[in-house]
Design a protein around this motif. Sequence first.
Motif, PDB file in Angstrom:
ATOM      1  N   SER A 223       0.830  -1.199   0.000  1.00  0.00           N
ATOM      2  CA  SER A 223       0.000   0.000   0.000  1.00  0.00           C
ATOM      3  C   SER A 223       0.868   1.254   0.000  1.00  0.00           C
ATOM      4  CB  SER A 223      -0.936   0.009   1.214  1.00  0.00           C
ATOM      5  OG  SER A 223      -0.200   0.072   2.426  1.00  0.00           O
ATOM      6  N   ALA A 225       1.181   5.732   0.453  1.00  0.00           N
ATOM      7  CA  ALA A 225       0.662   6.933   1.102  1.00  0.00           C
ATOM      8  C   ALA A 225       1.383   8.138   0.524  1.00  0.00           C
ATOM      9  CB  ALA A 225       0.874   6.864   2.615  1.00  0.00           C
ATOM     10  N   GLN A 233      -0.307   7.993  12.194  1.00  0.00           N
ATOM     11  CA  GLN A 233      -0.891   7.258  11.068  1.00  0.00           C
ATOM     12  C   GLN A 233       0.145   6.356  10.416  1.00  0.00           C
ATOM     13  OE1 GLN A 233      -3.153   9.798   8.479  1.00  0.00           O
ATOM     14  NE2 GLN A 233      -3.388   8.227   6.915  1.00  0.00           N
ATOM     15  N   ARG A 237      -0.126   2.299  10.023  1.00  0.00           N
ATOM     16  CA  ARG A 237       0.050   1.638   8.729  1.00  0.00           C
ATOM     17  C   ARG A 237       1.179   0.610   8.789  1.00  0.00           C
ATOM     18  NH1 ARG A 237      -1.915   4.781   4.248  1.00  0.00           N
ATOM     19  NH2 ARG A 237      -1.053   3.142   2.921  1.00  0.00           N
TER      20      ARG A 237
END
Length: 244
Positions: A223, A225, A233, A237
């Motif tokens: 993933s 960001a 955050q 993650r």
Amino acid sequence: MKPMSHPLRRSLGLMLALAAALPAVADEAAIRKNLAERLPNFPKIDEVSKTPIPGLYEVRLGSEILYTDENGNHLVQGSIIDTRSKTDLTQARIDKLTAIDFATLPLKDAVVLKQGSGARKLVVFGDPNCGYCKRLEKDLVALKDVTIYTFLYPILGADSTAKSRDVWCAKDPGKAWRGLMVDGQTPAKASAGCDTAALDRNVELGRKYRVNGTPAMVFEDGSRAPGAIPAAQIETRLAGAKKS
């Protein structure tokens, strides 16, 4: 009435399945044809697929998502939210499309910083003249038990390329990078014989994965960001990616 034999039943089942699929195929053809004819400058359509909403189709352009009706009469830009699960279905689809296979990343071309045990892994694309990268780097210092791989990604001009070269060619690139980004320490000038081909490969890598700005992070689960997201955050993650 005499029951149908097994071969006939199978043939009928196949015919019904094909008949059910025909409208979707026809709709896709109509969407592609009408959008191309009506919008001559419209980008190449990579994929057309049904959404959970009857009559609404997803039109994928690379990793960009638009929506249209079955005839391509209207285009919709925005997110589909599942109110039951409170899930942004559009963002989930984009995340899937833009995910990166972490194991395939050429980490030998990255500046490496190990903190604590280094058990968790994080990739960052950073430009030495990027203000948000500097803010992010200050947050990264506080992370525990993580190895940070920074791909120097000089996209903000010639000075970014020069500074990236100096960092990459330093005796301790990790120390040079953090000194520059956190403490404002200018690294020593790179020697003329230093091999900086990795920087060119990094730029190509970023283009391949459509990294259009810095900072950009990639977690172990693939993933991504974009931007300098808050430290809390990032920690969340990292924990989630490690469990995946």
